[in-house]
Design a protein around this motif. Structure first.
Motif, PDB file in Angstrom:
ATOM      1  N   GLY A  71     -27.581 -38.428 -27.748  1.00 39.16           N
ATOM      2  CA  GLY A  71     -26.595 -38.387 -26.683  1.00 39.16           C
ATOM      3  C   GLY A  71     -26.530 -39.708 -25.948  1.00 39.16           C
ATOM      4  O   GLY A  71     -26.984 -40.743 -26.434  1.00 39.16           O
ATOM      5  N   GLY A  72     -25.991 -39.657 -24.766  1.00 37.47           N
ATOM      6  CA  GLY A  72     -25.818 -40.850 -23.958  1.00 37.47           C
ATOM      7  C   GLY A  72     -24.659 -40.653 -23.002  1.00 37.47           C
ATOM      8  O   GLY A  72     -24.204 -39.538 -22.750  1.00 37.47           O
ATOM      9  N   GLY A  73     -24.181 -41.741 -22.490  1.00 34.58           N
ATOM     10  CA  GLY A  73     -23.054 -41.695 -21.573  1.00 34.58           C
ATOM     11  C   GLY A  73     -22.126 -42.850 -21.844  1.00 34.58           C
ATOM     12  O   GLY A  73     -22.049 -43.369 -22.959  1.00 34.58           O
ATOM     13  N   GLU A  74     -21.446 -43.275 -20.796  1.00 38.61           N
ATOM     14  CA  GLU A  74     -20.507 -44.373 -20.957  1.00 38.61           C
ATOM     15  C   GLU A  74     -21.219 -45.671 -21.318  1.00 38.61           C
ATOM     16  O   GLU A  74     -20.694 -46.498 -22.058  1.00 38.61           O
ATOM     17  N   GLY A 116     -27.726 -42.728 -31.998  1.00 35.31           N
ATOM     18  CA  GLY A 116     -27.409 -41.838 -30.876  1.00 35.31           C
ATOM     19  C   GLY A 116     -26.110 -42.239 -30.183  1.00 35.31           C
ATOM     20  O   GLY A 116     -25.322 -43.024 -30.688  1.00 35.31           O
ATOM     21  N   GLY A 117     -25.912 -41.718 -28.984  1.00 31.65           N
ATOM     22  CA  GLY A 117     -24.705 -41.970 -28.218  1.00 31.65           C
ATOM     23  C   GLY A 117     -23.771 -40.774 -28.239  1.00 31.65           C
ATOM     24  O   GLY A 117     -23.922 -39.843 -29.029  1.00 31.65           O
ATOM     25  N   ARG A 165     -19.373 -33.344 -33.006  1.00 32.27           N
ATOM     26  CA  ARG A 165     -19.250 -34.102 -31.757  1.00 32.27           C
ATOM     27  C   ARG A 165     -17.824 -33.990 -31.223  1.00 32.27           C
ATOM     28  O   ARG A 165     -16.861 -34.128 -31.976  1.00 32.27           O
ATOM     29  N   LEU A 166     -17.716 -33.773 -29.930  1.00 34.30           N
ATOM     30  CA  LEU A 166     -16.417 -33.754 -29.270  1.00 34.30           C
ATOM     31  C   LEU A 166     -16.309 -34.993 -28.406  1.00 34.30           C
ATOM     32  O   LEU A 166     -16.819 -35.051 -27.293  1.00 34.30           O
ATOM     33  N   GLU A 167     -15.706 -36.040 -28.966  1.00 29.20           N
ATOM     34  CA  GLU A 167     -15.633 -37.326 -28.254  1.00 29.20           C
ATOM     35  C   GLU A 167     -14.589 -37.271 -27.150  1.00 29.20           C
ATOM     36  O   GLU A 167     -13.578 -36.613 -27.283  1.00 29.20           O
ATOM     37  N   ALA A 204     -33.323 -45.903 -27.961  1.00 27.37           N
ATOM     38  CA  ALA A 204     -32.541 -45.811 -26.736  1.00 27.37           C
ATOM     39  C   ALA A 204     -32.014 -47.186 -26.362  1.00 27.37           C
ATOM     40  O   ALA A 204     -32.627 -48.208 -26.703  1.00 27.37           O
ATOM     41  N   GLY A 205     -30.899 -47.190 -25.676  1.00 31.89           N
ATOM     42  CA  GLY A 205     -30.322 -48.455 -25.245  1.00 31.89           C
ATOM     43  C   GLY A 205     -29.421 -48.288 -24.050  1.00 31.89           C
ATOM     44  O   GLY A 205     -29.046 -47.161 -23.674  1.00 31.89           O
TER      45      GLY A 205
END
Length: 626
Positions: A180-183, A154-155, A624-626, A231-232
């Protein structure tokens, strides 16, 4: 005279001006070979990495399907989809392969093997196959090597995915997921389901020595449901936490009887977590823990008699583990690893084992050093098994990189395998006086780039190995129980190459092997059962804007199904075709034709394998749009 296949992987290097420039790719990072992140080209171990892109490209339908063409791997399967699959690394036994999922040891402590056929391929991000002994880092089981499966991580931006497909033998499949995820955070949720009517698994005869021992001329279906949660969170540049759960529930029909059953239900579950902390810049501390659960139940289902899944037999394995590892960068290019791990196996079920649990404490250390063109790796481990006492293993490897990019390496390693609970205690078979199986292996390796002037087209690798195994466990007829009566000597050559030629991506792998039984009995000099003497695989793939096409040729030499070498399984060749069309940036349609020429073959005596089959799958996953 050289075997004609030995030249196949090297022929790529002779393509001359026909070769085209290859795109620049990042060197994969290997974790399993040294328990530390290492670039693939820097590790001295023989490693194959299968990432998500390759899984999608090959349209693989199962983990055994994916592993089939890996150098040094021999696969055998007792029927079609979902039926028991055994993997042998470098000619060793199927229980000489350690299987990890996200660092957690899995498998049955009663059988000693892992149910690779039940690991949901839709939930896999990457597979690392390390060939050669690794007991000096992981303890028991890693005589032939280690297979580690990493689930989807993920991420990045919130990204959904879904697929639906179907095909031959009444096969239907569907999967969905969200990542997904965030910073600082990452997560992945996934679910998959598949059902198939299957094939008639076995042309058995009413004898315990002929395949399944019964004859049921029917289709043996398979249903599976898989779930993955991972998850992390990265608390800072020096601390992070990663949690994961993989669960698979399976129902498999097989040819059996009212005494042994003809339907099984199995559950595989892996739960684990890893906390990384960097107290000082050169020091990384990793604390990990895991729990794996393997459950199998056999039933008898006979609708004509009004009996619905009558329970007959069951086994359950629980494996708990915890590990502490310290990685110290003591100088530039030098890493010292010190660690300890503890594992406990517990078994239960309808069989009353004399002893139903045991634990093991392992202490290990490893040094990795780079001195200019020279690379050195050295590792030692001591295991203290509750039942078998202390056992020391080691591994040493030395490599030298020449200016032309060719690396030469040599390694020596020892390994061991503790007897399974069935070997020790199963009624009318087990022997509590068994000793662990032991091995020592020597390997020579060469690897380098395939050049065209200043450009690099791909890579090639050549490995020669010799493994000797003592105290192999087998059935001893005079005592009517398991005994340490066998030994083996395995010689082998592995060759592989990857390149890009005229816009075609080529991947080839060849294994030549002499797995000889060295026992002091009538089987002395025979080939070990179910090991093919030669295997070869060639993949060709090409991209045409929205279209991509590919084909796989797999060739397997003869093998025998028994120690006496009386039941010969003939050589066979399989050809698969695949195609994909990108409808848009998110939607892809895939088609695959397996066993295109309808080859009739066996990898286990009297157990059938699928004939020609066609599958169609629609995938949805936005870019994915990084």
């Amino acid at each position: 005279m050289k075997h004609p296949l030995t030249l196949a992987p090297l022929a790529i290097a002779l393509a001359g001006n026909a070769l085209a420039d290859a795109p620049t790719t990042l060197d994969p990072v290997i974790v399993t070979a040294t328990r530390t992140p290492t670039p693939e080209t820097a590790t001295l171990a023989a490693v194959t990495v299968i990432d998500r892109a390759e899984i999608e490209r090959r349209q693989a339908r199962s983990v055994p399907d994916l592993l089939r063409g890996v150098p040094g791997v021999t696969m055998s399967q007792n029927g079609g989809a979902g039926h028991v699959a055994s993997v042998s690394l470098r000619g060793t036994n199927s229980d000489h392969v350690l299987v990890l999922v996200d660092g957690v040891r899995i498998g049955s402590a009663t059988l000693g093997t892992s149910p690779l056929q039940d690991i949901p391929i839709e939930q896999i991000e990457r597979i690392e196959v390390v060939r050669g002994p690794r007991s000096s880092l992981y303890g028991s089981e890693a005589i032939g090597g280690v297979i580690q499966i990493f689930t989807r991580h993920g991420g990045g931006p919130l990204t959904p995915r879904a697929s639906i497909g179907g095909g031959s033998f009444g096969t239907l499949s569907a999967s969905a997921g969200l990542s997904g995820g965030g910073e600082r955070a990452w997560f992945d949720l996934g679910i998959n389901a598949e059902r198939t009517d299957g094939i008639n698994a076995c042309d058995g005869r009413p004898s315990p020595y002929a395949g399944c021992g019964v004859f049921q001329n029917d289709r043996d279906g398979y249903h599976t449901l898989g779930v993955n949660v991972r998850a992390g969170y990265r608390f800072s540049d020096r601390a992070s936490l990663d949690l994961h759960l993989l669960n698979s529930h399976n129902r498999t029909e097989f040819d059996g009887s009212m005494y042994g059953g003809n339907v099984s239900r199995s559950w595989q579950q892996v739960l684990g977590g890893e906390f990384k902390l960097r107290p000082l810049t050169p020091w990384t501390l990793t604390l990990s823990a895991g729990h794996s659960w393997d459950s199998y139940r056999a039933y008898y289902d006979d609708a004509s008699e009004g009996i619905d899944d009558r329970f007959l037999d069951g086994f359950k394995t629980e494996r708990d583990s915890v590990a502490l590892q310290n990685d110290l960068r003591i100088a530039l290019g030098q890493v010292l690893t010190l660690g300890a791990d503890y594992a406990k196996d517990s078994v239960s079920g309808t069989v009353d084992y004399t002893k139903d649990s045991r634990d093991n404490l392992g202490i290990f250390g490893q040094y990795q050093g780079e001195f200019g063109p020279t690379t050195l790796t050295f590792s030692l481990r001591q295991d203290d098994d509750e039942q078998f006492g202390t056992h020391a293993t080691g591994n040493a490897a030395l490599g030298y990189l020449f200016e032309n990019g060719i690396q030469v390496s040599a390694s020596y390693g020892t390994a061991f395998k503790a007897p399974s609970f069935n070997d020790l205690y199963y009624p009318n078979y087990g022997n509590p006086d068994l000793d662990p199986e032991q091995s020592h292996s020597l390997e020579l390796g060469l690897q380098g780039n395939l050049p065209l002037g200043w450009a690099t087209l791909g890579r090639w690798e050549l490995n020669l190995f010799r493994t000797e195994i003592d105290d192999l466990i087998a059935y001893d007829a005079p005592t009517q129980s398991a005994a340490n009566i066998e030994s083996a000597r395995i010689l082998g050559i592995e060759a592989s190459a990857q390149a890009r030629i005229l816009d075609w991506d080529l991947n080839s792998a060849l294994t030549l092997m002499d797995p000889e039984n060295r026992s002091d009995n009538a089987s002395d000099g025979n080939l070990l059962p179910r090991r093919a003497e030669q295997t070869f695989q060639l993949d060709l793939d090409r991209q045409f804007e929205r279209w991509s096409i590919g084909t796989t040729l797999f060739v397997s030499g003869r093998r025998f199904d028994d120690l006496a070498n009386s039941e010969r399984l003939d050589s066979y060749s399989l050809v698969d075709f695949r195609a994909e069309y990108a409808i848009n940036t998110a939607l892809r349609l895939q088609a695959r034709l397996e066993n295109a020429f309808d080859e009739d073959y066996e990898t286990a005596y009297l157990y059938n394998r699928p004939g020609r089959a066609f599958y169609l799958t629609l995938h949805y996953e936005p870019q994915r749009l990084e």
